[in-house]
Design a protein around this motif. Structure first.
Motif, PDB file in Angstrom:
ATOM      1  N   VAL A  29       7.549  11.295  -4.040  1.00 43.69           N
ATOM      2  CA  VAL A  29       6.703  10.321  -3.351  1.00 43.69           C
ATOM      3  C   VAL A  29       7.191  10.188  -1.912  1.00 43.69           C
ATOM      4  CG1 VAL A  29       5.964   7.916  -3.268  1.00 43.69           C
ATOM      5  CG2 VAL A  29       6.244   9.056  -5.484  1.00 43.69           C
ATOM      6  N   VAL A  30       6.277  10.390  -0.958  1.00 46.80           N
ATOM      7  CA  VAL A  30       6.603  10.279   0.457  1.00 46.80           C
ATOM      8  C   VAL A  30       6.101   8.964   1.033  1.00 46.80           C
ATOM      9  CG1 VAL A  30       6.222  11.307   2.732  1.00 46.80           C
ATOM     10  CG2 VAL A  30       6.682  12.773   0.772  1.00 46.80           C
ATOM     11  N   ARG A  31       4.955   8.512   0.545  1.00 47.10           N
ATOM     12  CA  ARG A  31       4.425   7.232   1.017  1.00 47.10           C
ATOM     13  C   ARG A  31       3.555   6.603  -0.060  1.00 47.10           C
ATOM     14  NH1 ARG A  31      -0.608   6.780   4.093  1.00 47.10           N
ATOM     15  NH2 ARG A  31      -1.910   8.569   3.609  1.00 47.10           N
ATOM     16  N   THR A  32       3.371   5.319   0.083  1.00 43.19           N
ATOM     17  CA  THR A  32       2.558   4.546  -0.852  1.00 43.19           C
ATOM     18  C   THR A  32       1.502   3.794  -0.067  1.00 43.19           C
ATOM     19  OG1 THR A  32       4.453   4.287  -2.341  1.00 43.19           O
ATOM     20  CG2 THR A  32       2.630   2.751  -2.630  1.00 43.19           C
ATOM     21  N   VAL A  33       0.261   3.855  -0.559  1.00 41.92           N
ATOM     22  CA  VAL A  33      -0.829   3.130   0.093  1.00 41.92           C
ATOM     23  C   VAL A  33      -1.401   2.105  -0.882  1.00 41.92           C
ATOM     24  CG1 VAL A  33      -1.443   4.983   1.687  1.00 41.92           C
ATOM     25  CG2 VAL A  33      -2.544   4.872  -0.528  1.00 41.92           C
ATOM     26  N   GLU A  34      -1.826   0.977  -0.311  1.00 39.07           N
ATOM     27  CA  GLU A  34      -2.434  -0.074  -1.120  1.00 39.07           C
ATOM     28  C   GLU A  34      -3.923   0.221  -1.263  1.00 39.07           C
ATOM     29  OE1 GLU A  34      -3.437  -4.487  -0.063  1.00 39.07           O
ATOM     30  OE2 GLU A  34      -1.334  -4.403  -0.717  1.00 39.07           O
ATOM     31  N   VAL A  35      -4.365   0.388  -2.503  1.00 36.87           N
ATOM     32  CA  VAL A  35      -5.779   0.619  -2.767  1.00 36.87           C
ATOM     33  C   VAL A  35      -6.460  -0.730  -2.981  1.00 36.87           C
ATOM     34  CG1 VAL A  35      -7.448   1.763  -4.280  1.00 36.87           C
ATOM     35  CG2 VAL A  35      -5.250   2.853  -3.803  1.00 36.87           C
ATOM     36  N   THR A  36      -5.833  -1.575  -3.771  1.00 31.93           N
ATOM     37  CA  THR A  36      -6.248  -2.972  -3.952  1.00 31.93           C
ATOM     38  C   THR A  36      -4.960  -3.785  -3.990  1.00 31.93           C
ATOM     39  OG1 THR A  36      -6.154  -3.048  -6.376  1.00 31.93           O
ATOM     40  CG2 THR A  36      -8.213  -2.242  -5.393  1.00 31.93           C
ATOM     41  N   ALA A  85      -3.625  -5.052  -6.452  1.00 28.59           N
ATOM     42  CA  ALA A  85      -2.893  -4.776  -7.684  1.00 28.59           C
ATOM     43  C   ALA A  85      -2.735  -3.292  -7.997  1.00 28.59           C
ATOM     44  CB  ALA A  85      -3.581  -5.462  -8.859  1.00 28.59           C
ATOM     45  N   ILE A  86      -3.289  -2.424  -7.146  1.00 29.74           N
ATOM     46  CA  ILE A  86      -3.217  -0.978  -7.372  1.00 29.74           C
ATOM     47  C   ILE A  86      -2.655  -0.308  -6.120  1.00 29.74           C
ATOM     48  CG2 ILE A  86      -4.510   1.139  -7.860  1.00 29.74           C
ATOM     49  CD1 ILE A  86      -4.606  -0.740 -10.225  1.00 29.74           C
ATOM     50  N   LEU A  87      -1.543   0.404  -6.294  1.00 34.80           N
ATOM     51  CA  LEU A  87      -0.933   1.176  -5.209  1.00 34.80           C
ATOM     52  C   LEU A  87      -0.980   2.645  -5.591  1.00 34.80           C
ATOM     53  CD1 LEU A  87       2.258  -1.017  -4.629  1.00 34.80           C
ATOM     54  CD2 LEU A  87       0.037  -1.213  -3.501  1.00 34.80           C
ATOM     55  N   LEU A  88      -1.136   3.500  -4.601  1.00 39.94           N
ATOM     56  CA  LEU A  88      -1.214   4.936  -4.838  1.00 39.94           C
ATOM     57  C   LEU A  88      -0.047   5.621  -4.147  1.00 39.94           C
ATOM     58  CD1 LEU A  88      -3.056   7.113  -6.127  1.00 39.94           C
ATOM     59  CD2 LEU A  88      -4.166   7.319  -3.898  1.00 39.94           C
ATOM     60  N   ASP A  89       0.746   6.347  -4.921  1.00 38.63           N
ATOM     61  CA  ASP A  89       1.867   7.109  -4.372  1.00 38.63           C
ATOM     62  C   ASP A  89       1.386   8.502  -4.002  1.00 38.63           C
ATOM     63  OD1 ASP A  89       3.640   5.027  -4.745  1.00 38.63           O
ATOM     64  OD2 ASP A  89       4.363   5.756  -6.678  1.00 38.63           O
ATOM     65  N   ASP A 112       2.312  12.448  -2.082  1.00 36.42           N
ATOM     66  CA  ASP A 112       3.384  13.380  -1.733  1.00 36.42           C
ATOM     67  C   ASP A 112       3.271  13.785  -0.268  1.00 36.42           C
ATOM     68  OD1 ASP A 112       1.385  15.341  -1.547  1.00 36.42           O
ATOM     69  OD2 ASP A 112       2.028  16.424  -3.338  1.00 36.42           O
ATOM     70  N   GLU A 113       4.025  14.764   0.151  1.00 34.80           N
ATOM     71  CA  GLU A 113       4.049  15.179   1.553  1.00 34.80           C
ATOM     72  C   GLU A 113       2.718  15.751   2.041  1.00 34.80           C
ATOM     73  OE1 GLU A 113       6.623  18.587   2.392  1.00 34.80           O
ATOM     74  OE2 GLU A 113       6.545  19.104   0.258  1.00 34.80           O
ATOM     75  N   PHE A 114       1.854  16.165   1.094  1.00 33.08           N
ATOM     76  CA  PHE A 114       0.550  16.711   1.460  1.00 33.08           C
ATOM     77  C   PHE A 114      -0.576  15.702   1.236  1.00 33.08           C
ATOM     78  CE2 PHE A 114       3.228  20.268   0.005  1.00 33.08           C
ATOM     79  CZ  PHE A 114       3.319  20.961   1.205  1.00 33.08           C
ATOM     80  N   ASN A 115      -0.191  14.421   1.040  1.00 29.80           N
ATOM     81  CA  ASN A 115      -1.137  13.340   0.765  1.00 29.80           C
ATOM     82  C   ASN A 115      -1.911  13.543  -0.531  1.00 29.80           C
ATOM     83  OD1 ASN A 115      -0.553  11.545   2.854  1.00 29.80           O
ATOM     84  ND2 ASN A 115      -1.773  12.743   4.289  1.00 29.80           N
ATOM     85  N   ILE A 116      -1.283  14.201  -1.489  1.00 34.43           N
ATOM     86  CA  ILE A 116      -1.851  14.387  -2.821  1.00 34.43           C
ATOM     87  C   ILE A 116      -1.292  13.281  -3.708  1.00 34.43           C
ATOM     88  CG2 ILE A 116      -2.048  15.937  -4.809  1.00 34.43           C
ATOM     89  CD1 ILE A 116      -3.413  17.022  -2.281  1.00 34.43           C
ATOM     90  N   ALA A 117      -2.142  12.683  -4.530  1.00 32.45           N
ATOM     91  CA  ALA A 117      -1.714  11.591  -5.402  1.00 32.45           C
ATOM     92  C   ALA A 117      -0.664  12.058  -6.405  1.00 32.45           C
ATOM     93  CB  ALA A 117      -2.913  11.015  -6.136  1.00 32.45           C
ATOM     94  N   VAL A 118       0.434  11.319  -6.435  1.00 29.93           N
ATOM     95  CA  VAL A 118       1.549  11.584  -7.342  1.00 29.93           C
ATOM     96  C   VAL A 118       1.523  10.591  -8.498  1.00 29.93           C
ATOM     97  CG1 VAL A 118       4.077  11.542  -7.499  1.00 29.93           C
ATOM     98  CG2 VAL A 118       2.965  12.554  -5.508  1.00 29.93           C
TER      99      VAL A 118
END
Length: 108
Positions: A25-32, A34-38, A40-46
């Motif tokens: 996991v390189v970064r985490t984004v808030e989708v809502t 209560a839901i976060l999306l991790d 990878d380095e290519f912005n693919i969901a981990v």
């Protein structure tokens, strides 16, 4: 593509983690809230962090905004509408615990 996922549930925290790959996991984004999306380095969901088991997973947003592959979204739909709805834990007379949702995923 042959997507696989693992669902890790922490009942004490009322949270879950849906692991989509074992990439770092390189970064985490808030989708809502209560839901976060991790990602990878290519912005693919981990993985998908579910901070409340009752939170609904926004399938369309995951696919359209975060480019989660449609086959992965279809697997995630098995967890719908929420992780708490997916998990139904029952205890047998021999103290074994079975998760019916996990059995559904195993056969998907």
């Amino acid at each position: 593509m042959n997507p696989k996922m693992r669902v890790h549930i922490d009942h004490e925290a009322d949270a879950a983690y849906i692991e989509l790959s074992q990439n770092k996991v390189v970064r985490t984004v808030e989708v809502t809230e209560a839901i976060l999306l991790d990602l990878d380095e290519f912005n693919i969901a981990v993985g998908v962090e579910v901070l409340e088991l009752s939170a609904e997973i926004p399938f369309t947003r995951l696919h359209t905004e975060f480019h989660v592959h449609s086959e992965v979204v279809e697997l995630l739909r098995l967890v719908r509408p929420s992780v708490s709805g997916f998990i139904s834990v029952t205890s047998g007379s021999d103290s074994d615990t079975a998760t019916s949702g996990a059995r559904r995923l195993a056969h998907a």
